[in-house]
Design a protein around this motif. Structure first.
Motif: not given
Length: 241
Positions: A37-43, A61-71, A77-83
């Motif tokens: 698995f991977e864990a995609v957290f979208v801030d 946690v090497p499985e963690l990926r971090v996405l950040h919304h500029v706005h 939208t955060a869910i869709r960005s992660g998907v």
């Protein structure tokens, strides 16, 4: 990570600095050794220390990926960005407030294993809500009205824990707050959905980002829009000849 993930866990977060660490560790405890698995957290452009906390967790946690919304753009939208960023064919979602129990994700995976291929969404059903009485009352009436209008045969569309096929999700019409109507939208697309009883917990840190009034005002307009989409949809089988 060396192997391609079989499951992407997408978690939208906004101002949840005290919840992201415990929640991520619970995801790891529930899934590591069970499924790649991977864990995609979208801030969603948090104003507190959420992003810094997530970046610090990457070393743990090497499985963690971090996405950040500029706005700041909202939960859907955060869910869709992660998907869209997910690398696995199936996606599980969790709310970032810790009220969903990551230990329920294996239960959803087991339901998928036993299900027919036509089922593309396994929706969590909070049978023992741990919210305030007013929030439970508002949710009960909102679910009743939605069910009557959309006939989606889903007792709890507001539960954040869900499991769905990535391609099926990305084929759905996108709009703000769409995450509250995934069963109806999946059914509109020709897929089947099922509800799976899951655990629900009280929030242990932070504050809710919604109240009953703003949910109601937004929900009425969205409900009418989804009902319109359903009446205007057409489906047919396609054959190559």
């Amino acid at each position: 990570m060396t192997n391609a993930p079989q499951l992407s866990v997408v978690v939208p977060v906004f101002n949840e600095q005290d919840n992201v660490g415990p929640l991520l560790r619970e995801v790891v405890a529930a899934l590591r050794g069970r499924v790649e698995f991977e864990a995609v957290f979208v801030d969603d452009d948090s104003k507190d220390g959420t992003l810094a906390a997530l970046q610090a967790l990457k070393a743990e946690v090497p499985e963690l990926r971090v996405l950040h919304h500029v706005h700041q753009s909202g939960q859907s939208t955060a869910i869709r960005s992660g998907v869209k960023a997910a690398r696995a064919p199936w996606v599980a979602t969790l709310d970032g407030d810790g009220q969903n129990d990551p230990a329920d994700i294996p239960k959803l995976l087991e339901a998928r294993t036993a299900a027919e291929p036509k089922i593309k969404l396994f929706a969590g059903w909070r049978v023992n809500r741990q919210d305030s009485g007013s929030k439970r009352w508002a949710s009960k009436w909102a679910n009743a009205i939605r069910s009557r209008m959309l006939r989606d045969d889903t007792p709890d569309t507001g539960c954040g824990i869900k499991l769905f096929e990535r391609d099926a999700f990305l084929d759905l019409p996108y709009f703000n707050h769409m995450h509250r109507y995934l069963p109806a939208l999946m059914q509109r697309a020709g897929w089947r959905t099922v509800s799976v009883p899951v655990n629900h917990r009280a929030r242990s840190a932070g504050v809710s980002k919604y109240n009953n009034l703003n949910r109601a005002l937004v929900g009425i307009r969205d409900l009418m829009g989804v009902a319109w989409l359903i009446t205007r949809s057409k489906r047919t089988g396609v054959e190559e000849r």
